[in-house]
Each structure stands twice: as structure tokens, then as C-alpha cells.
Design a protein around this motif. Structure first.
Motif, PDB file in Angstrom:
ATOM      1  N   ASN A 193     -17.737   4.160 -12.520  1.00  0.00           N
ATOM      2  CA  ASN A 193     -17.481   2.762 -12.793  1.00  0.00           C
ATOM      3  C   ASN A 193     -17.717   1.996 -11.505  1.00  0.00           C
ATOM      4  O   ASN A 193     -17.092   2.264 -10.486  1.00  0.00           O
ATOM      5  CB  ASN A 193     -16.034   2.593 -13.278  1.00  0.00           C
ATOM      6  CG  ASN A 193     -15.693   1.185 -13.648  1.00  0.00           C
ATOM      7  OD1 ASN A 193     -16.463   0.272 -13.400  1.00  0.00           O
ATOM      8  ND2 ASN A 193     -14.533   1.003 -14.242  1.00  0.00           N
ATOM      9  N   ASN A 194     -18.632   1.056 -11.524  1.00  0.00           N
ATOM     10  CA  ASN A 194     -18.951   0.315 -10.302  1.00  0.00           C
ATOM     11  C   ASN A 194     -18.374  -1.093 -10.310  1.00  0.00           C
ATOM     12  O   ASN A 194     -18.856  -1.971  -9.616  1.00  0.00           O
ATOM     13  CB  ASN A 194     -20.450   0.284 -10.043  1.00  0.00           C
ATOM     14  CG  ASN A 194     -21.209  -0.436 -11.137  1.00  0.00           C
ATOM     15  OD1 ASN A 194     -20.669  -0.737 -12.182  1.00  0.00           O
ATOM     16  ND2 ASN A 194     -22.487  -0.698 -10.904  1.00  0.00           N
ATOM     17  N   PHE A 195     -17.330  -1.332 -11.093  1.00  0.00           N
ATOM     18  CA  PHE A 195     -16.660  -2.616 -11.048  1.00  0.00           C
ATOM     19  C   PHE A 195     -15.843  -2.725  -9.760  1.00  0.00           C
ATOM     20  O   PHE A 195     -15.462  -1.734  -9.164  1.00  0.00           O
ATOM     21  CB  PHE A 195     -15.738  -2.801 -12.260  1.00  0.00           C
ATOM     22  CG  PHE A 195     -16.491  -2.919 -13.552  1.00  0.00           C
ATOM     23  CD1 PHE A 195     -17.277  -4.021 -13.810  1.00  0.00           C
ATOM     24  CD2 PHE A 195     -16.420  -1.923 -14.502  1.00  0.00           C
ATOM     25  CE1 PHE A 195     -17.974  -4.138 -14.995  1.00  0.00           C
ATOM     26  CE2 PHE A 195     -17.114  -2.031 -15.691  1.00  0.00           C
ATOM     27  CZ  PHE A 195     -17.900  -3.143 -15.937  1.00  0.00           C
ATOM     28  N   ALA A 196     -15.573  -3.940  -9.367  1.00  0.00           N
ATOM     29  CA  ALA A 196     -14.815  -4.159  -8.135  1.00  0.00           C
ATOM     30  C   ALA A 196     -13.402  -3.602  -8.276  1.00  0.00           C
ATOM     31  O   ALA A 196     -12.793  -3.675  -9.336  1.00  0.00           O
ATOM     32  CB  ALA A 196     -14.752  -5.642  -7.817  1.00  0.00           C
ATOM     33  N   ARG A 197     -12.907  -3.060  -7.180  1.00  0.00           N
ATOM     34  CA  ARG A 197     -11.526  -2.580  -7.162  1.00  0.00           C
ATOM     35  C   ARG A 197     -10.595  -3.772  -7.033  1.00  0.00           C
ATOM     36  O   ARG A 197     -10.889  -4.716  -6.303  1.00  0.00           O
ATOM     37  CB  ARG A 197     -11.297  -1.632  -5.990  1.00  0.00           C
ATOM     38  CG  ARG A 197     -12.025  -0.333  -6.136  1.00  0.00           C
ATOM     39  CD  ARG A 197     -11.671   0.589  -5.002  1.00  0.00           C
ATOM     40  NE  ARG A 197     -12.425   1.819  -5.101  1.00  0.00           N
ATOM     41  CZ  ARG A 197     -12.598   2.663  -4.121  1.00  0.00           C
ATOM     42  NH1 ARG A 197     -12.082   2.391  -2.942  1.00  0.00           N
ATOM     43  NH2 ARG A 197     -13.279   3.756  -4.296  1.00  0.00           N
ATOM     44  N   GLU A 198      -9.483  -3.719  -7.720  1.00  0.00           N
ATOM     45  CA  GLU A 198      -8.522  -4.813  -7.631  1.00  0.00           C
ATOM     46  C   GLU A 198      -7.711  -4.673  -6.351  1.00  0.00           C
ATOM     47  O   GLU A 198      -7.286  -3.582  -5.980  1.00  0.00           O
ATOM     48  CB  GLU A 198      -7.595  -4.797  -8.837  1.00  0.00           C
ATOM     49  CG  GLU A 198      -8.314  -5.107 -10.139  1.00  0.00           C
ATOM     50  CD  GLU A 198      -7.360  -5.185 -11.307  1.00  0.00           C
ATOM     51  OE1 GLU A 198      -6.135  -5.175 -11.075  1.00  0.00           O
ATOM     52  OE2 GLU A 198      -7.845  -5.253 -12.433  1.00  0.00           O
ATOM     53  N   PRO A 199      -7.490  -5.790  -5.653  1.00  0.00           N
ATOM     54  CA  PRO A 199      -6.705  -5.719  -4.417  1.00  0.00           C
ATOM     55  C   PRO A 199      -5.234  -5.476  -4.717  1.00  0.00           C
ATOM     56  O   PRO A 199      -4.765  -5.699  -5.828  1.00  0.00           O
ATOM     57  CB  PRO A 199      -6.907  -7.099  -3.796  1.00  0.00           C
ATOM     58  CG  PRO A 199      -7.216  -7.978  -4.945  1.00  0.00           C
ATOM     59  CD  PRO A 199      -7.947  -7.140  -5.940  1.00  0.00           C
ATOM     60  N   LYS A 200      -4.516  -5.017  -3.684  1.00  0.00           N
ATOM     61  CA  LYS A 200      -3.079  -4.829  -3.832  1.00  0.00           C
ATOM     62  C   LYS A 200      -2.413  -6.181  -4.053  1.00  0.00           C
ATOM     63  O   LYS A 200      -2.770  -7.168  -3.421  1.00  0.00           O
ATOM     64  CB  LYS A 200      -2.472  -4.207  -2.575  1.00  0.00           C
ATOM     65  CG  LYS A 200      -2.560  -2.736  -2.500  1.00  0.00           C
ATOM     66  CD  LYS A 200      -1.756  -2.239  -1.311  1.00  0.00           C
ATOM     67  CE  LYS A 200      -1.590  -0.743  -1.357  1.00  0.00           C
ATOM     68  NZ  LYS A 200      -0.812  -0.271  -0.212  1.00  0.00           N
ATOM     69  N   VAL A 201      -1.450  -6.209  -4.940  1.00  0.00           N
ATOM     70  CA  VAL A 201      -0.728  -7.436  -5.223  1.00  0.00           C
ATOM     71  C   VAL A 201       0.628  -7.355  -4.526  1.00  0.00           C
ATOM     72  O   VAL A 201       1.287  -6.319  -4.578  1.00  0.00           O
ATOM     73  CB  VAL A 201      -0.543  -7.620  -6.745  1.00  0.00           C
ATOM     74  CG1 VAL A 201       0.244  -8.876  -7.037  1.00  0.00           C
ATOM     75  CG2 VAL A 201      -1.889  -7.658  -7.438  1.00  0.00           C
ATOM     76  N   TYR A 202       1.004  -8.428  -3.870  1.00  0.00           N
ATOM     77  CA  TYR A 202       2.300  -8.454  -3.203  1.00  0.00           C
ATOM     78  C   TYR A 202       2.982  -9.773  -3.515  1.00  0.00           C
ATOM     79  O   TYR A 202       2.334 -10.772  -3.840  1.00  0.00           O
ATOM     80  CB  TYR A 202       2.152  -8.259  -1.696  1.00  0.00           C
ATOM     81  CG  TYR A 202       1.318  -9.308  -1.020  1.00  0.00           C
ATOM     82  CD1 TYR A 202       1.905 -10.441  -0.468  1.00  0.00           C
ATOM     83  CD2 TYR A 202      -0.062  -9.179  -0.921  1.00  0.00           C
ATOM     84  CE1 TYR A 202       1.153 -11.404   0.144  1.00  0.00           C
ATOM     85  CE2 TYR A 202      -0.828 -10.145  -0.310  1.00  0.00           C
ATOM     86  CZ  TYR A 202      -0.214 -11.249   0.226  1.00  0.00           C
ATOM     87  OH  TYR A 202      -0.967 -12.209   0.822  1.00  0.00           O
ATOM     88  N   LYS A 203       4.276  -9.752  -3.434  1.00  0.00           N
ATOM     89  CA  LYS A 203       5.062 -10.936  -3.730  1.00  0.00           C
ATOM     90  C   LYS A 203       5.181 -11.792  -2.468  1.00  0.00           C
ATOM     91  O   LYS A 203       5.528 -11.296  -1.404  1.00  0.00           O
ATOM     92  CB  LYS A 203       6.455 -10.512  -4.200  1.00  0.00           C
ATOM     93  CG  LYS A 203       7.318 -11.654  -4.632  1.00  0.00           C
ATOM     94  CD  LYS A 203       8.659 -11.162  -5.144  1.00  0.00           C
ATOM     95  CE  LYS A 203       9.552 -12.315  -5.517  1.00  0.00           C
ATOM     96  NZ  LYS A 203      10.868 -11.881  -5.945  1.00  0.00           N
ATOM     97  N   ALA A 204       4.877 -13.070  -2.611  1.00  0.00           N
ATOM     98  CA  ALA A 204       4.978 -13.989  -1.476  1.00  0.00           C
ATOM     99  C   ALA A 204       6.446 -14.271  -1.183  1.00  0.00           C
ATOM    100  O   ALA A 204       7.261 -14.403  -2.091  1.00  0.00           O
ATOM    101  CB  ALA A 204       4.242 -15.279  -1.772  1.00  0.00           C
ATOM    102  N   GLU A 205       6.754 -14.349   0.088  1.00  0.00           N
ATOM    103  CA  GLU A 205       8.122 -14.635   0.504  1.00  0.00           C
ATOM    104  C   GLU A 205       8.248 -16.117   0.843  1.00  0.00           C
ATOM    105  O   GLU A 205       7.333 -16.704   1.400  1.00  0.00           O
ATOM    106  CB  GLU A 205       8.483 -13.794   1.725  1.00  0.00           C
ATOM    107  CG  GLU A 205       8.467 -12.305   1.459  1.00  0.00           C
ATOM    108  CD  GLU A 205       8.785 -11.495   2.697  1.00  0.00           C
ATOM    109  OE1 GLU A 205       9.177 -12.087   3.722  1.00  0.00           O
ATOM    110  OE2 GLU A 205       8.629 -10.273   2.641  1.00  0.00           O
TER     111      GLU A 205
END
Length: 59
Positions: A12-24
Motif C-alpha cells: 500500500n503506497n498511501f501516505a502514512r498518517e502522522p501521530k495525533v496528539y492533544k494540544a495543551e
């Protein structure tokens, strides 16, 4: 290009999803800094309008 492997060995050559983090939320020092910068920006903008108005009426 990074590939991911799906079930069955397919690539699968779709883009990898970035890590999601909660904004403080900003801490007290950051809040004060934002207020000071906002007041400075408003004063600068007011000064620019004052100078523009003064120059346009002087001629």
C-alpha cells in the motif's frame, strides 16, 4: 517512498498518517505574553492609522 504491507502481502503506497496528539492550553506565562503582544500590535496598528490619517489630511 514508504510502503505499508496489508494482509495478503499487498503493498500500500498511501501516505502514512502522522501521530495525533492533544494540544495543551497555554500556561499562565504564555497567556500574559499573548496579552502583551496583542496590546503592542493594537498600539502599532493605531499608530499606523494615526500617521496615515495625519498625512492624508496635511496635504
Amino acid at each position: 517512498m514508504p510502503y505499508t504491507t496489508e494482509e495478503g502481502g499487498r503493498l500500500n503506497n498511501f501516505a502514512r498518517e502522522p501521530k495525533v496528539y492533544k494540544a495543551e492550553p497555554p500556561n499562565k506565562k504564555q497567556q500574559i505574553t499573548y496579552i502583551v503582544l496583542g496590546v503592542a500590535a493594537a498600539a502599532l496598528l493605531g499608530g499606523v492609522f494615526f500617521v496615515a490619517f495625519s498625512v492624508s489630511n496635511a496635504a
